[in-house]
Design an enzyme around this catalytic site. Structure first.
Site, mmCIF file in Angstrom:
data_model
loop_
_atom_site.group_PDB
_atom_site.id
_atom_site.type_symbol
_atom_site.label_atom_id
_atom_site.label_comp_id
_atom_site.label_asym_id
_atom_site.label_seq_id
_atom_site.Cartn_x
_atom_site.Cartn_y
_atom_site.Cartn_z
ATOM 1 N N HIS A 1 0.841 -1.217 0.000
ATOM 2 C CA HIS A 1 0.000 0.000 0.000
ATOM 3 C C HIS A 1 0.873 1.263 0.000
ATOM 4 O O HIS A 1 0.442 2.306 0.459
ATOM 5 C CB HIS A 1 -0.940 0.050 1.211
ATOM 6 C CG HIS A 1 -1.709 -1.215 1.436
ATOM 7 N ND1 HIS A 1 -2.991 -1.415 0.964
ATOM 8 C CD2 HIS A 1 -1.366 -2.362 2.072
ATOM 9 C CE1 HIS A 1 -3.408 -2.624 1.309
ATOM 10 N NE2 HIS A 1 -2.434 -3.229 1.978
ATOM 11 N N SER B 1 15.269 21.301 -16.034
ATOM 12 C CA SER B 1 14.079 22.082 -16.370
ATOM 13 C C SER B 1 14.522 23.324 -17.124
ATOM 14 O O SER B 1 15.570 23.895 -16.838
ATOM 15 C CB SER B 1 13.348 22.464 -15.081
ATOM 16 O OG SER B 1 12.541 23.595 -15.305
ATOM 17 N N LYS C 1 16.409 21.889 -11.074
ATOM 18 C CA LYS C 1 15.700 20.632 -11.329
ATOM 19 C C LYS C 1 16.562 19.582 -12.027
ATOM 20 O O LYS C 1 17.329 19.873 -12.926
ATOM 21 C CB LYS C 1 14.457 20.886 -12.194
ATOM 22 C CG LYS C 1 13.300 21.553 -11.479
ATOM 23 C CD LYS C 1 12.743 20.766 -10.307
ATOM 24 C CE LYS C 1 11.842 19.628 -10.726
ATOM 25 N NZ LYS C 1 10.620 20.073 -11.379
ATOM 26 N N GLU D 1 9.744 8.616 -16.530
ATOM 27 C CA GLU D 1 8.387 9.149 -16.732
ATOM 28 C C GLU D 1 7.858 8.780 -18.117
ATOM 29 O O GLU D 1 6.688 8.442 -18.286
ATOM 30 C CB GLU D 1 8.396 10.663 -16.580
ATOM 31 C CG GLU D 1 8.633 11.154 -15.173
ATOM 32 C CD GLU D 1 8.741 12.666 -15.125
ATOM 33 O OE1 GLU D 1 9.845 13.189 -15.361
ATOM 34 O OE2 GLU D 1 7.721 13.316 -14.881
#
Ligand code: ARG
Length: 482
Positions: free
Chosen positions: A160, A281, A287, A294
């Site tokens: 979980h 970024s 970043k 992804e």
């Protein structure tokens, strides 16, 4: 000027592809990648026609020579592709006529584009499985190497997405290994079931000519030819299986991608945010984004979508060939390209994963993660597990109460009395206590690593025999006997 797409085609188009709807009917963009398989099928067919006496050996020589010339043209980009000729099959046939003259008209003896396309797709599938399986073997190799390196690195195991029990990074990485290993198993089994040649089924009902489908099958490295001509021209089960296998590979890859994204977040900080994970970024200078993982996660939709698209094309189709079947190629190519790209990107990513061992070990030493071990410790004192569960639960609640300071070790007393049982906050010791087979304990993990290596060796052997069949097809087109 915008060309009138419904205008009838001019040029060398044979009568069956002439007509106002020609541009709509074309499939060249999706079946062009089938050219090499189409040529191999044609060469085997011509050779078979020679064997059964329908072509002279001179005719066989001329036709095979012409087909091999086309093979070279396709390979070096010189082939004059003509979209107005609908598909790869007609493009090849018309070009053959240009190269060798009217004898090219004998190529299609006893053959239809219906059995031809079914054959091309099976040869394509064989090659696609080889390509994807090669990638998966590389991925397994990378996962296994990293699992070996991190065999003893404790980390929290989750259910979980809540901290549950300690495992090791090696054990966690091997869980991904076995998923991909089942994918390999499925892909090889799919290639095995697809290994039936449909050539000789004709349009749907075979031929009045004395064709020998077993002979073409043998030349194309198929162990068998079709049993039923209607089934042979309409069966797309192998493609559905392939796309399902690939969709599941994509789902497995997305699970791995998701964990990389999660574990590289500041909140987890289990992975270093290195350049290997992706890019920066354009706006935020600090970043380091896990873009590769992804995109692996994000592209899964393409493979799953391809499966739905393909099944929907097939649903409700009557036997035997229906033009709807032309729509089978786009989803297959999409799924293959997607998974090929994703697994290729995952291999260097897995190799470069930099685990923060100290942080992982500290997280795995969370006292709560030892609660189950403590309950099992009471079991060793004869306490029924349910009762032990309640006692430890109360101890966990009590231990969570102190407002400040580092958490005290978890401690519990057996109902029969005696000194309290306590576990040190030591993740390595906790992992070391795990003795059950298939678990993260050191002994079991050593066994698992050995079995994974053995399995991988077996996969490599399967891959080599599939590659040998693919090479046989390439040789048939490039230089094999006439
Ligand atoms: N381009 C077609 C396909 O991909 C080839 C078979 C065409 N057959 C036919 N009867 N029109 O399915």
């Amino acid at each position: 000027m915008v060309p009138d797409s419904a205008a009838p085609v001019a040029g060398p188009a044979p009568s069956y592809v002439r007509g106002p709807a020609a541009p709509f009917l074309g499939s060249l963009p999706v079946d062009r990648p089938m050219a090499v398989y189409d040529l191999a099928g044609s060469i085997a067919h011509v050779q078979m026609l020679g064997t059964v006496g329908l072509l002279t050996s001179a005719e066989v020589g001329t036709l095979v020579g012409g087909l091999r010339t086309i093979g070279r043209e396709v390979a070096n980009g010189a082939f004059p592709w003509r979209p107005e000729l609908e598909d790869v099959h007609t493009n090849v046939e018309v070009r053959l006529t240009e190269l060798v003259g009217p004898v090219a008209g004998k190529l299609h003896t006893g053959r239809s584009r219906n059995d031809q396309v079914a054959l091309d797709e099976r040869l394509y599938l064989r090659d696609a499985v080889r390509r994807i399986a090669g990638r998966l073997v590389d991925l397994e190799e990378a996962l296994l190497a990293r699992a070996q390196e991190e065999a003893g690195t404790p980390m929290p195991g989750y259910t979980h997405l809540q901290r549950a029990q300690p495992v090791t990074v090696g054990h966690h990485l091997l869980a991904h290994f076995w998923r991909f290993d089942r994918d390999l198993d499925r892909l090889f089994a799919t290639a095995g079931r697809a290994d039936v040649s449909p050539l000789g089924a004709g349009a749907l009902a075979g031929s009045t000519l004395p064709l020998d489908p077993e002979e073409t099958a043998r030349r194309l490295a198929f162990p068998a030819a079709f049993e039923n001509s209607l089934d042979a021209v309409s069966d797309r089960d192998p493609l559905v299986e392939l796309v399902f296998d690939l969709a599941l590979v994509a789902v497995h890859a997305s699970g791995l991608g998701e964990e990389v994204v999660l574990f590289a977040s500041r909140e987890f900080s289990f992975l270093e945010r290195s350049g290997a994970l992706g890019s920066g970024s354009s706006l935020m200078p600090h970043k380091r984004n896990p873009d590769v993982a992804e995109l692996v996660r994000g592209r899964t939709g393409r493979a799953v979508g391809a499966l739905v698209a393909l099944l929907t094309v097939l649903k409700g189709l009557p036997l035997a060939y229906d033009r709807d079947l032309q729509e089978d190629k786009a989803p297959v190519l999409e799924a293959v390209a997607t998974v090929d790209g994703s697994i290729a990107a995952l291999v260097p990513l897995v190799r470069a994963l930099a685990f923060d061992r100290a942080r992982l070990e500290a997280a795995a030493a969370d006292p709560e993660m030892l609660a189950t071990d403590l309950a099992e410790g009471l079991v060793a004192h004869g306490v029924p597990f349910r009762e032990a569960h309640e006692l430890v639960r109360a101890a966990v609640v009590a231990a969570a109460a102190p407002p400040a300071g580092s958490p005290p070790p978890l401690r519990v007393t057996a109902p029969s009395g005696g000194p309290p049982i306590e576990l040190p906050l030591d993740a390595r010791a906790a992992v070391g206590r795990r003795v059950s087979p298939g678990g993260p304990g050191p002994k079991a993990l050593a066994v698992q690593l050995g079995r994974a290596r053995h399995r991988l060796n077996g996969r490599q052997a399967s891959l080599s025999s599939l590659a040998a069949k693919v090479e046989q097809i390439e040789e048939l087109v490039n230089e094999g006997p006439t």
